[in-house]
Motif scaffolding. Structure first.
Motif, mmCIF file in Angstrom:
data_model
loop_
_atom_site.group_PDB
_atom_site.id
_atom_site.type_symbol
_atom_site.label_atom_id
_atom_site.label_comp_id
_atom_site.label_asym_id
_atom_site.label_seq_id
_atom_site.Cartn_x
_atom_site.Cartn_y
_atom_site.Cartn_z
ATOM 1 N N UNK A 171 -4.173 -8.933 19.722
ATOM 2 C CA UNK A 171 -4.864 -9.936 18.921
ATOM 3 C C UNK A 171 -6.357 -9.975 19.246
ATOM 4 N N UNK A 172 -6.686 -9.825 20.520
ATOM 5 C CA UNK A 172 -8.099 -9.835 20.919
ATOM 6 C C UNK A 172 -8.839 -8.648 20.315
ATOM 7 N N UNK A 173 -8.229 -7.467 20.380
ATOM 8 C CA UNK A 173 -8.868 -6.275 19.812
ATOM 9 C C UNK A 173 -8.975 -6.407 18.296
ATOM 10 N N UNK A 174 -7.915 -6.900 17.663
ATOM 11 C CA UNK A 174 -7.936 -7.061 16.214
ATOM 12 C C UNK A 174 -9.025 -8.009 15.754
ATOM 13 N N UNK A 175 -9.210 -9.107 16.495
ATOM 14 C CA UNK A 175 -10.243 -10.071 16.131
ATOM 15 C C UNK A 175 -11.640 -9.496 16.338
ATOM 16 N N UNK A 176 -11.810 -8.699 17.395
ATOM 17 C CA UNK A 176 -13.128 -8.131 17.692
ATOM 18 C C UNK A 176 -13.495 -7.014 16.718
ATOM 19 N N UNK A 177 -12.507 -6.234 16.296
ATOM 20 C CA UNK A 177 -12.771 -5.069 15.445
ATOM 21 C C UNK A 177 -12.445 -5.322 13.968
ATOM 22 N N UNK A 178 -11.884 -6.492 13.673
ATOM 23 C CA UNK A 178 -11.467 -6.824 12.303
ATOM 24 C C UNK A 178 -10.483 -5.794 11.751
ATOM 25 N N UNK A 179 -9.619 -5.297 12.632
ATOM 26 C CA UNK A 179 -8.559 -4.367 12.227
ATOM 27 C C UNK A 179 -7.274 -4.789 12.937
#
Length: 212
Positions: A171-179
């Motif tokens: 979730x953290x990576x998805x929020x940071x990368x918008x993917x």
């Protein structure tokens, strides 16, 4: 492009790090649940403290794990890490369930076994260690194994107390990368990578240790 393989390769190490945290939470919490659950199952047969222990375990079983984790995390000193709080709460929560499993196994030991131990004047420690527990635990191994998978799937709840496990990392990576397509899909696949072999192992244990 629906799936970005370059992005997938870049985030995979971070997701594997999150998986490692999830596995640590599960293994340590499970060991706590097994040992504490066994102690509770034995103590429950003591007349004075048994009902008290039973009441505490019932309270733990009937309240959500998420509520317990947040409550304990809010009470402990800040020096205690979220990981420590999470793994202890996991272990104690599931100890309430494993205690019932152990209890059923202990009650399944034939009454004649207890009577024979008393007739031979065996000490209590030997009665439990050499006669009762080896039979009881063998019968409940498959049931105990099911809680291992259940605990593994409950680890994402600890994100509420800032434990960054596999799903929280995704979730953290998805929020940071918008993917989110790659991150959540990979997280799901990594969960399956661990849970499917565990389920296969438990089925083998069920066939091997099925009560007769």
């Amino acid at each position: 492009m629906i799936w970005d393989f370059e992005f997938t390769g870049r985030i995979l190490p971070d997701l594997l790090g999150g998986l490692w945290v999830t596995v640590q939470l599960t293994v340590i919490g499970y060991l706590i649940a097994l040992s504490l659950g066994l102690a509770v199952a034995v103590v429950r047969r003591v007349r004075v403290v048994g009902p008290i222990v039973h009441g505490v375990m019932e309270f733990i079983r009937t309240t959500p794990l998420l509520v317990q984790a947040v409550f304990v995390f809010a009470l402990v000193p800040p020096e205690i890490s979220a990981f420590t709080v999470g793994v202890v709460v996991l272990g104690v929560h599931y100890a309430a369930y494993t205690a019932e499993v152990y209890r059923s196994g202990i009650e399944g030991v034939a009454k004649g076994q207890w009577e024979a131990a008393r007739a031979l004047s065996l000490p209590v420690s030997r009665t439990w260690g050499a006669i009762v527990l080896p039979q009881a635990i063998r019968k409940v191994i498959p049931a105990l194994g099911n809680y291992l998978i259940a605990m593994f799937k409950d680890t994402p709840l600890l994100f509420a107390i800032t434990v960054v496990e596999l799903l929280a990392t995704a979730q953290r990576i998805g929020a940071a990368e918008f993917r989110y397509t790659e991150t959540i899909t990979l997280a799901g696949l990594l969960f399956l990578l661990v849970s499917i072999p565990s389920a296969i192992l438990i089925r083998r244990l069920e066939r091997r240790y099925a009560a007769v």
